[in-house]
Every structure is written in C-alpha cells, then in structure tokens.
Motif scaffolding. Sequence first.
Motif, PDB file in Angstrom:
ATOM      1  N   ILE A 140      89.050  74.610 126.913  1.00 40.47           N
ATOM      2  CA  ILE A 140      88.022  73.833 127.601  1.00 40.47           C
ATOM      3  C   ILE A 140      86.937  73.413 126.614  1.00 40.47           C
ATOM      4  CG2 ILE A 140      86.294  73.939 129.436  1.00 40.47           C
ATOM      5  CD1 ILE A 140      88.326  75.946 130.780  1.00 40.47           C
ATOM      6  N   LEU A 141      86.697  74.260 125.621  1.00 37.68           N
ATOM      7  CA  LEU A 141      85.706  73.908 124.599  1.00 37.68           C
ATOM      8  C   LEU A 141      86.128  72.676 123.822  1.00 37.68           C
ATOM      9  CD1 LEU A 141      84.631  77.249 122.913  1.00 37.68           C
ATOM     10  CD2 LEU A 141      83.608  76.066 124.833  1.00 37.68           C
ATOM     11  N   GLY A 142      87.429  72.518 123.681  1.00 36.25           N
ATOM     12  CA  GLY A 142      87.917  71.386 122.910  1.00 36.25           C
ATOM     13  C   GLY A 142      88.259  70.199 123.775  1.00 36.25           C
ATOM     14  N   MET A 143      87.786  70.207 125.004  1.00 35.77           N
ATOM     15  CA  MET A 143      88.185  69.193 125.975  1.00 35.77           C
ATOM     16  C   MET A 143      86.992  68.309 126.313  1.00 35.77           C
ATOM     17  SD  MET A 143      89.764  70.270 129.621  1.00 35.77           S
ATOM     18  CE  MET A 143      90.364  69.086 130.797  1.00 35.77           C
ATOM     19  N   ILE A 144      87.255  67.039 126.501  1.00 35.57           N
ATOM     20  CA  ILE A 144      86.186  66.153 126.954  1.00 35.57           C
ATOM     21  C   ILE A 144      86.092  66.283 128.466  1.00 35.57           C
ATOM     22  CG2 ILE A 144      85.566  63.719 127.205  1.00 35.57           C
ATOM     23  CD1 ILE A 144      86.874  63.465 124.319  1.00 35.57           C
ATOM     24  N   PRO A 145      84.905  66.627 128.983  1.00 30.53           N
ATOM     25  CA  PRO A 145      84.824  66.969 130.412  1.00 30.53           C
ATOM     26  C   PRO A 145      85.244  65.816 131.317  1.00 30.53           C
ATOM     27  CG  PRO A 145      82.783  67.509 129.268  1.00 30.53           C
ATOM     28  CD  PRO A 145      83.611  66.722 128.319  1.00 30.53           C
ATOM     29  N   PRO A 146      86.111  66.071 132.286  1.00 34.48           N
ATOM     30  CA  PRO A 146      86.418  65.049 133.281  1.00 34.48           C
ATOM     31  C   PRO A 146      85.270  64.936 134.287  1.00 34.48           C
ATOM     32  CG  PRO A 146      87.602  67.071 133.801  1.00 34.48           C
ATOM     33  CD  PRO A 146      86.797  67.337 132.554  1.00 34.48           C
ATOM     34  N   SER A 152      89.355  57.898 138.767  1.00 33.99           N
ATOM     35  CA  SER A 152      90.135  57.218 137.736  1.00 33.99           C
ATOM     36  C   SER A 152      91.329  58.079 137.350  1.00 33.99           C
ATOM     37  CB  SER A 152      89.261  56.952 136.507  1.00 33.99           C
ATOM     38  OG  SER A 152      89.210  58.114 135.697  1.00 33.99           O
ATOM     39  N   PRO A 153      92.434  57.439 136.979  1.00 32.53           N
ATOM     40  CA  PRO A 153      93.639  58.209 136.634  1.00 32.53           C
ATOM     41  C   PRO A 153      93.365  59.215 135.524  1.00 32.53           C
ATOM     42  CG  PRO A 153      94.103  55.845 136.691  1.00 32.53           C
ATOM     43  CD  PRO A 153      92.639  56.001 136.882  1.00 32.53           C
ATOM     44  N   ARG A 154      92.548  58.818 134.541  1.00 31.94           N
ATOM     45  CA  ARG A 154      92.289  59.728 133.430  1.00 31.94           C
ATOM     46  C   ARG A 154      91.584  60.986 133.929  1.00 31.94           C
ATOM     47  NH1 ARG A 154      88.217  58.873 128.251  1.00 31.94           N
ATOM     48  NH2 ARG A 154      88.120  61.086 127.771  1.00 31.94           N
ATOM     49  N   ASP A 155      90.570  60.806 134.797  1.00 32.20           N
ATOM     50  CA  ASP A 155      89.843  61.956 135.315  1.00 32.20           C
ATOM     51  C   ASP A 155      90.733  62.826 136.186  1.00 32.20           C
ATOM     52  OD1 ASP A 155      87.169  61.758 134.264  1.00 32.20           O
ATOM     53  OD2 ASP A 155      87.002  59.901 135.406  1.00 32.20           O
ATOM     54  N   LEU A 156      91.496  62.180 137.040  1.00 29.65           N
ATOM     55  CA  LEU A 156      92.364  62.945 137.929  1.00 29.65           C
ATOM     56  C   LEU A 156      93.379  63.749 137.132  1.00 29.65           C
ATOM     57  CD1 LEU A 156      92.901  60.468 140.897  1.00 29.65           C
ATOM     58  CD2 LEU A 156      91.544  62.556 140.868  1.00 29.65           C
ATOM     59  N   MET A 157      93.930  63.119 136.084  1.00 36.06           N
ATOM     60  CA  MET A 157      94.894  63.835 135.248  1.00 36.06           C
ATOM     61  C   MET A 157      94.231  65.028 134.575  1.00 36.06           C
ATOM     62  SD  MET A 157      97.839  62.759 135.614  1.00 36.06           S
ATOM     63  CE  MET A 157      98.670  63.639 134.273  1.00 36.06           C
ATOM     64  N   SER A 158      93.022  64.800 134.049  1.00 30.52           N
ATOM     65  CA  SER A 158      92.311  65.888 133.374  1.00 30.52           C
ATOM     66  C   SER A 158      92.019  67.021 134.349  1.00 30.52           C
ATOM     67  CB  SER A 158      90.993  65.391 132.790  1.00 30.52           C
ATOM     68  OG  SER A 158      91.242  64.655 131.632  1.00 30.52           O
ATOM     69  N   LEU A 159      91.589  66.651 135.555  1.00 24.57           N
ATOM     70  CA  LEU A 159      91.270  67.665 136.564  1.00 24.57           C
ATOM     71  C   LEU A 159      92.520  68.450 136.929  1.00 24.57           C
ATOM     72  CD1 LEU A 159      88.820  65.801 138.957  1.00 24.57           C
ATOM     73  CD2 LEU A 159      88.332  67.833 137.587  1.00 24.57           C
ATOM     74  N   LEU A 160      93.601  67.735 137.068  1.00 25.44           N
ATOM     75  CA  LEU A 160      94.858  68.369 137.435  1.00 25.44           C
ATOM     76  C   LEU A 160      95.270  69.355 136.346  1.00 25.44           C
ATOM     77  CD1 LEU A 160      96.688  67.953 139.898  1.00 25.44           C
ATOM     78  CD2 LEU A 160      98.191  66.595 138.434  1.00 25.44           C
ATOM     79  N   ARG A 161      95.122  68.884 135.083  1.00 21.21           N
ATOM     80  CA  ARG A 161      95.491  69.741 133.956  1.00 21.21           C
ATOM     81  C   ARG A 161      94.606  70.988 133.940  1.00 21.21           C
ATOM     82  NH1 ARG A 161      95.116  65.871 130.024  1.00 21.21           N
ATOM     83  NH2 ARG A 161      96.989  64.822 130.748  1.00 21.21           N
ATOM     84  N   HIS A 486      75.475  64.688 135.172  1.00 21.98           N
ATOM     85  CA  HIS A 486      76.700  64.214 135.783  1.00 21.98           C
ATOM     86  C   HIS A 486      76.960  62.755 135.438  1.00 21.98           C
ATOM     87  CE1 HIS A 486      78.518  62.171 139.416  1.00 21.98           C
ATOM     88  NE2 HIS A 486      79.508  62.792 138.827  1.00 21.98           N
ATOM     89  N   GLN A 487      78.223  62.441 135.239  1.00 26.64           N
ATOM     90  CA  GLN A 487      78.691  61.099 134.874  1.00 26.64           C
ATOM     91  C   GLN A 487      78.452  60.746 133.426  1.00 26.64           C
ATOM     92  OE1 GLN A 487      77.159  58.199 137.808  1.00 26.64           O
ATOM     93  NE2 GLN A 487      79.320  57.751 138.023  1.00 26.64           N
ATOM     94  N   TRP A 488      77.551  61.477 132.771  1.00 32.17           N
ATOM     95  CA  TRP A 488      77.230  61.140 131.385  1.00 32.17           C
ATOM     96  C   TRP A 488      77.484  62.336 130.484  1.00 32.17           C
ATOM     97  CZ3 TRP A 488      77.389  56.240 131.194  1.00 32.17           C
ATOM     98  CH2 TRP A 488      76.982  55.497 132.318  1.00 32.17           C
ATOM     99  N   ALA A 489      78.518  63.100 130.847  1.00 33.82           N
ATOM    100  CA  ALA A 489      78.859  64.295 130.075  1.00 33.82           C
ATOM    101  C   ALA A 489      79.897  63.964 129.018  1.00 33.82           C
ATOM    102  CB  ALA A 489      79.365  65.382 131.006  1.00 33.82           C
ATOM    103  N   ARG A 490      80.309  62.684 128.947  1.00 33.66           N
ATOM    104  CA  ARG A 490      81.371  62.354 127.995  1.00 33.66           C
ATOM    105  C   ARG A 490      80.834  61.601 126.799  1.00 33.66           C
ATOM    106  NH1 ARG A 490      86.048  61.403 132.155  1.00 33.66           N
ATOM    107  NH2 ARG A 490      85.009  59.413 132.312  1.00 33.66           N
ATOM    108  N   THR A 505      75.278  68.309 124.795  1.00 32.14           N
ATOM    109  CA  THR A 505      76.491  67.873 125.490  1.00 32.14           C
ATOM    110  C   THR A 505      77.503  69.016 125.438  1.00 32.14           C
ATOM    111  OG1 THR A 505      77.417  66.967 123.436  1.00 32.14           O
ATOM    112  CG2 THR A 505      76.164  65.448 124.814  1.00 32.14           C
ATOM    113  N   HIS A 506      78.561  68.896 126.217  1.00 30.84           N
ATOM    114  CA  HIS A 506      79.627  69.898 126.206  1.00 30.84           C
ATOM    115  C   HIS A 506      80.187  70.060 124.797  1.00 30.84           C
ATOM    116  CE1 HIS A 506      83.203  72.071 127.487  1.00 30.84           C
ATOM    117  NE2 HIS A 506      83.941  71.230 126.790  1.00 30.84           N
ATOM    118  N   PRO A 507      80.523  71.236 124.269  1.00 28.32           N
ATOM    119  CA  PRO A 507      80.371  72.531 124.931  1.00 28.32           C
ATOM    120  C   PRO A 507      79.085  73.268 124.612  1.00 28.32           C
ATOM    121  CG  PRO A 507      81.782  72.769 123.031  1.00 28.32           C
ATOM    122  CD  PRO A 507      81.322  71.336 123.041  1.00 28.32           C
ATOM    123  N   GLY A 508      78.165  72.645 123.892  1.00 29.10           N
ATOM    124  CA  GLY A 508      76.875  73.291 123.723  1.00 29.10           C
ATOM    125  C   GLY A 508      76.696  74.054 122.435  1.00 29.10           C
ATOM    126  N   GLY A 509      75.730  74.997 122.500  1.00 27.74           N
ATOM    127  CA  GLY A 509      75.076  75.511 121.305  1.00 27.74           C
ATOM    128  C   GLY A 509      75.832  76.441 120.390  1.00 27.74           C
TER     129      GLY A 509
END
Lengths: 536, 523
Positions: A140-146, A152-161, A486-490, A505-509
């Motif tokens: 999750i640290l290496g992931m761009i937050p959905p 959107s398909p990209r977000d849904l796929m990320s959430l599913l994963r 929210h919405q601007w975490a990417r 921004t994710h994943p932080g300090g």
Amino acid sequence: MASAPRYDAIVIGGGHNGLVNAAYLARAGRKVLVLERRPVVGGAAVSEQVFPGFTFSVFSYVVSLLRPEIIRDLDLPRHGLQILPLESTVTPMENGNYLSAWGDHDRTRRELYRHSPRDAEAYDEFGRLMHHMAMAVRPILGMIPPDPTSLSPRDLMSLLRLGRHFQSLGADKFPWLYKLMTMSSADFLDEWFETDVLKATKSASGIIGTFLGPRSPGSAYVLLHHYMGEIDGAFRAWGFQKGGTGGISDAIASAARELGAEIRTDAPVARVLVKSGRATGVALENGDELHAEAVVSGLDPRRTFLQLVDPGELPTEFADAIKRYKFRGSSGKVNLALSELPDFSCLPGVGAHHRGAISISPTMAYVERAYDDAKYGAFSRQPYMDIIFPSMIDPGMAPPGRHVMSIFVQYAPYNLTGGWTDARREAFGDAVIDAVARFAPNLKRAILHRQVLTPADIERITGLTEGNIFQGELALHQLFFLRPAHQWARYRSPIKGLWQCGAGTHPGGGIMGASGRLAALEMLGMGGRANGGGGR
Amino acid sequence: MTLDAIVIGAGLNGLTAAASLARRGRKVLVLERRATIGGSHATEEVFPGFRFDTVSHDAGWIAPSIVRTLELERHGLKLVTPGYTLVSPQSDGGHLALSPDLARSAESIRRHSAADAAAWPAFCGRMHRLTSFLGMLYERPAPIPTSTAPGDLWSLLALGRRARALGREGMIDLLRILPMSAAELLDDWFESAVLKGALGALSVRGIMQGPRSGGTAFVLLHRHAGAPAGAFGAHTVVRGGVGALAGALAASASASGAQVRTSASVRHVLIEGGRATGVVLDSGEEIRARAVLSSADVRQTFYELVDTTALDPEMLRAVGHVRQRGAVAKVNLALSATPAFRSLAGGDGLLSGSIVPGVTLDELERAYDDAKHGGISRRASLEIRIPSLHDGALAPAGKHVMSVRVQFAPYRLADGWTAARREALGDQVVAALAEHAPSLPGTILRRQVLTPLDLETEYRLPEGNLAHGELTLDQILFMRPVAGMARYKTPLDGLYLCGASSHPGDGVAGGAGWLAAKAVDFA
C-alpha cells in the motif's frame, strides 16, 4: 511576456522527496529544475556544522524507511549513501536497572528473560506478527491511492485489488491489521506484554511526531508505520547515514544531477504562476519568473496551497479541506556538543549502548504524563526522548575526543500557551537536559554548546508548517486517499499542472522518498504500474 | 417437553432473543439470576415508594422493526419524546437546549455563538446521514470483510453500494469522521465551548477515553444512531423507566409461549460431545435444550459458564483481551421536591431529557486524565435524568427520582474501592449538583451510590462496563466481541452469544438479541 517554457518541470523545495521526484523525472528524460530556499539541499534531512568542528543531523537524525526501490533505481550507494546500523536501544529505568534491545534477536530475547520470561516468549510471536503486518501494508505504501468515491475503471480496479489484498490476509491476520489501524499503542502492547518498561519503549514509536499519547487510539498505526523500515531487508532496523542525514539528501541530489536535473539553492519561490487555471511556472522572491510545463511542490499542503497559490484559484471545498488538515507539531530537537559522553548510571562507563539509541521512556505512565502536559499547551516537564551519539558511529562528526549528541524530544507543542519565546525555548532546553541528567548525572558538565529547536524553530528554518516533521499528522483520517485531501491524494491538485510530492501526500513522513517517487510516476503516466496494473 | 432454547439472562437482549424465537414457534426458557428482570436496564424500588432506573437510564435506540414485530406497544410499551433531548445548564446562569427542532436549537445556540447557530442545521444533516448509515448496519449482522462465502461477498457488495448512495460528501464523511476525535470534529464545526462540551460529553459516554482520543467521533455518532436529526441526547424515553421496556419484551415473549424464570442462576453450560446441550443451575437443577443463548458478556460466558479445556487458546486469549474498562458510577437520589436548576428556571420541559451540567472539552479531558492514572475525576462529568417527570408512579406524589451517571469513576481505582470512597464519591456528586441547583441537597431523602465494582458484583457487568465491552472502533462490527465470533455462533455447537458483547452492542435496545435469534441453527 509569455516565453516558451524552459523546463518540463520545476520542483519547489529540495527536501528528500523533491530531490527524489526530480531524479525520477530526469531519469525519464525530462528537463527538471529544483528550487531550494536555503543554501543547502535536504529540507529537514540536512547535516550542518552548527558549532565549529561539530556536525549535526540538525532535524531528522535516523533512517530506516527509505524505500529500497529508490536506493536501487537511483543507485544511491554509488552517490554516497552509506547507512551504518544502530546496534541497540537502551532504556534506563528509574530503579537503576535498564532494558536493552539489540539487532541480534537472540540477545534481545535473553535480555527480556531478565525482565519477564513470559514477555521473552511473547516477543518472538509479536515480532512475527509485526513483520506480517508490515509486509501487508508495504504494497500500500508503494501504491497510488485510489478514490473510493470514483467510478472510473482505474479506481474501481485499484479498489478491487486492494479489497483482494486485504481478503488475502485472511481471517487470522486481517483483524490484527484492523486493530493496528484503530487501537492505541498502549492497548495493543498490553495484549502482548507485561513488562512496563518494554511497553513504554515500544509504545514510544507510536507517538513520534504525533500529537497523541500512547493511550490514544491511532497511536498503534504510527507504531506500525515505524515498523515498516527496512535496511538490507532487515525489518525494524534503524540506521545512521555517514556524515549525518544530509548525506542522504546529498546522495539523492548527486544522482539527480547526474541524471540531468538542475538544482538551485538560495532560490526561494514566492508564488506559483497560474494562468487560466493552469500552473505555468514560479516567481522567485527576487522577482525572477521561471516557466515550466509542470510545477511540483515538495512543500507541505498548507504552504503549497494557502501560501504559494492565489486562494481565488482553488475550489472552496478543496481550500477548506486543506485548512482542516491537521499539523499540530509536537516534537522538538536538542543538539549538544559534548566534551565527554554521558555516563549512564544504569550502565556506567562508555559502552556499546553509546553506539545505539537511548530511549528515555522509563514507564508507560511517564510517557503518558508527558502527553498530558502537552495536551494543555505546555512542553513536557519530563519528555519522552530518543537519543543518539552520531560521533560514536561516525567519528568525523566531532573533533577527536569530543562528541555530538542528538536528542529528539516529544512533546513540545507548536501552540505553546503564550507562544514560544527565547526564554521558553531555553526553559524547554533546560527541562530536556534535566530529564536526561536524571539518568546520566555528568551530562551538564559535559555540555560545550547546545542548540535547542522548538517546533516554531523547525517551522521557521525548514518551512514545515507548525514544525510537524511528517508534513501533517499520520492520523487515520489523514492517510491514503485522504492525504492531504479527498480527490487530491494522487499528487495532482485542482490547478492543472501543479503537482504535490511532499510527505503531506501518501504515504507520508520519515525519510522514505515514496511520495516523491510516486508523484513522479503519476506525472509520467506510469502510475498504474505502481499499483500492479499494466500501465494505464 | 424438550426446550428449543435456553436464554441466559433477562436483560433487554436476552428478552428480545426469547421473544423473537418464541414468536417463531420455538419453546424458550429465559433464566434470570436476579429476582427482577431487565438486567442493567431494570427499574427497581430501591427505596420504599421510589422506583429507579438503577443502572442504565437510557435504553438507547429502540428499533421500530422490533417494536412492531414483537407488538411491544400492545404489551405495554409507551415511548415518550422529551421536549428537549439535551439540556446543559451553565454556571453563569445560561443554558443550552437541544431538540430535533433545529430552528429552536439554533435559537438556543445563538445565545452562545451566532456562527455555531448558523452551522447547526448543516452539522445535524451531515451527522444524520452518517447515523442513518450506522442504523442500517445495526439492523443486520455485521459484515465480515475477510469472508469469501458468496453470501458474505454479496452483502459486502450491497454495503458498498449503500455507502456509495451516501454521495461523495457522505462517503468521505464516513471514512474521515469515524476515526477522528470528537474534539477535532467539533472544532472543525463550532466555536462555542458550551456546545462543544455538551456534545463532547456524549462522545465519551461509557468509554475510558477523553474527547481528544481518536474514535470518539464514532461514539458520538453511535449514541445518535436511530435518532432524528439534531436529537442528540435522550431522543426517546420509556415511560415508567427503562424497566418498562424489559416488561413489555417479557410480556411479548410470554404471550408467544416463552417462559421467564427469575431467581434462577445458571452455574454453567452443559457441554456434551463438544456441544452445548443445556445448563446447570446453582441449585443443581439440569435443564436441557437444543440451543443455549448467553446474554452474559463474552468473557463471563467463556471464562465462567463454559469448560474451556477443549477450546482454541487463541480465541480464549482474544476473549481475555476484550477491553471493558468500567468508567461510570451511578448515583440515584430520592428527592422530596422537583429539582430547581438555577439556570433552567421557568423553561418548560427543560428537565425532560438528558441534563448535562456545563462542561468544556478540556474539563472532560482532564476528568479522563484523572481516571487514566487511576483516580476518580476531580470534576466528573454528570448526566442526569428525572424519569418521574414522565411517570408520576415512579415516586410518591410531589416527589421525584433523579438518576445521575458519573464519569469518570474507574473500576481500577489505584487504591481500590472502599465504602468510604463510595460515599465520598456520592458527596462529590451532590456538591457538583448543588452548584447548579443549590436547594437540591436539602431535598435529598435517600441516596444510592453504585461504583463500577458494585455494578460488577450486583449486575455482573464486567469491570462495571455497561456496554459489555467498550464501544470503540476496534471493538465494533466484525470485531465484536472478537474476530470470528461476530455472527453470534461460538466455537461450541449449540452455544450462541446474544448480549451487548455482540454487534451492534449497547445503545441499540435488544439489537444483539434480535440478530442472534435469527442466527440460531436448530437443524
């Protein structure tokens, strides 16, 4: 005068995330300029000769969270990265005893037996669990937050994963992860151990940089965050960069330069230039305007959006979210130049413990009371402290026979009742030294020079809002797709062409570099790869 | 006659489970250790002529579906909507009065802050959207995120859809607000210390946390679930005391053929061949049934009522770690006259709901600090009800019963509870009340003080915790009471949990019993 953009990207702030971001962009062939306000790069990861002959990692002082893929991708060892391990953590106790933990697992276990055979047995299982949990969170640290609200398909796929990832933890492990996300570190540790000094020392990882006490829910996550460090594959190993943490920044800067990035120091940015809702470059404080296709800010969200950008350019909802984003700086730093090493009553003389960390966390109540003071606007009369002696690991940090001592102090609230003044800074420094001297009585006479840094000083020097070392609290409601809003975490922002790459921004300090790297991948259109998908 | 089910404990959950099973034609026996039904929701004649909601004076949310299905109104339940749900008298003579009438509440808030008055309707709307979602969750079994059973995946998906139906703002509120501290949430919205303190007191109700602790925003929402927008505090009052709800449930259960036996203390659950087959009473009497439902808390159920030698030690360890730190004491006062709060004089109905003497977030936090280090709060937060205002029969003519919840009074007092400390706590509470109602001490005819230790001894509330386990984020939904047991079944066939230890927990009257009854497998 509109002129053709000279750069593909301008990075504001030469902290480690800004440098990592620039290096990755340059590596992809982009023309990048980094602008640093101070004369040195590194932000809060700098080494400076504060007193003649004495070099300090002025702010951030240890490393463990730096992402291995960054070390690899940027070939940082070749550029001077050299992490020397800290061998131990020793906690002096009020009764003259001590607790020590070692890089060597068996040695730690033997030491724990001295305090509680039951805890020594539990320690193995606890270590395994935390390892599993850190492994579970690592992807999750290496992931761009959905965005969970997006369709959107990209977000849904990320959430599913993500959902599948959590499900794969199974019914035996997922509840532990959930507990770590929601509990206090004290409650979590109470489920495992009985030795108070052990729990106090471990729980201290849950309060670092955070305005929470060990009994406050949310602190268990910060504990886990600090467990995710990795040096040469060994979990929970903390290390020290040769020459101080500035050496890490210098290594990244050197890699970035080699890859073609340009880095300018003493170049404070006054504002981001925005034209028709699009960032076109920056204006420096000296009036120069520099243009680029993209502007990336490594500064914290409040500084980026509420100071560098005209408020009229931002949607109200977003500006409100940034205003609500919590910093609450709560840490201070005391750097000492010493004529001799402190002689700890519990372990007289100079020993291996001086090559590791000393934790001033004798009891759980001690740490919790330190928080109690801070809650109502005072610095802790007896604070939690994490101490190292860099000159014992790298003798070059101090003149021969002399030493440097780094004291990280929790809690020193940014919003001190009545505000920070020179007198209060010195009173804070005195309290810190008194609290250490209880365990090492020779300390006071050994001090040649002292530098006391309050959260207000950290803010003034590094620009970190409220002196928060993580660019915003690592609270559950400020993580992942809510960091910083929210919405601007990417890493994007409501202003086209203006990106974020700091620890806000994710994943932080921590000196992790992940934000800088993920922002670069997202800018390069390679974000999907970070999330395990095949590009986008 | 073979029994289908034995229910241990005639509290709200035990009775609800029994009524629900009986209604579906099952032969059910409820066994209650005490002479009175109701458990921690009993209304008892503590002093001659004075009937008190001895322990809990709030039934929480009484789900309309339960009232309707079990025909509780036909069986004597009368619900009253108080004129004000939360009234906070201030020592400077002013007060705050909240009710579901948002405009009227805003009017009251305006005396403390015009900006807060303006923000009130939006705040209530936003919170209500979330509590409606929680209410929906509380009416169904907890979703199990790690389950891959098709049914569970389906309900997870359905839940995801319902979350999406909250809209973008609602969804973000849900994710963002639950883990927050109440202080952060309230600071985001309001400036008035009076308003923030009154809501802050609700946010730490029954838990050993201060309003600055993460997750207390959830507690505020949990306590608000099922209430109309803005009705923070006592949104529903049971006429005749909370025990009247237990009475209606028992009447409904009996009408369907269930039997309720009081003064019948279960010594242990009979286990034969790894299966619960009945119970043994203290008297030695054995009673057999196809299923046993325990409304005792999970730790008592497994540590005291069941032989654990055959059980998974990991599970037992988890049960041992359920946090149930008692934080509340109770003071019951028999009064010779209607209490006269200085700052509530003349207001109609101001005493009808929950009365929370003025407190700030910092005072709440300091009260918690005292308790966290093992002491009784020097300035405890009080929550007061006067049930006799709704039903004169609870006290002799012209007289009243006053029920006071005192927080924080920790179960684990550093020096231990003694009779002297109990009375000192009573004196402290009366003195605190006198600051707001100076004439009150002179009207006290009798006084009962119940420490958390008393609550454990007499009502078997673990550590005196009214919720059978603190309602904090780590102990709700699929984690309640422990992971793997959230669906009321236990590792012992035929043994079920049906008490407040289980989802949805304290604050949803009979909610766990209702869902547990549906989980019983008679096959």
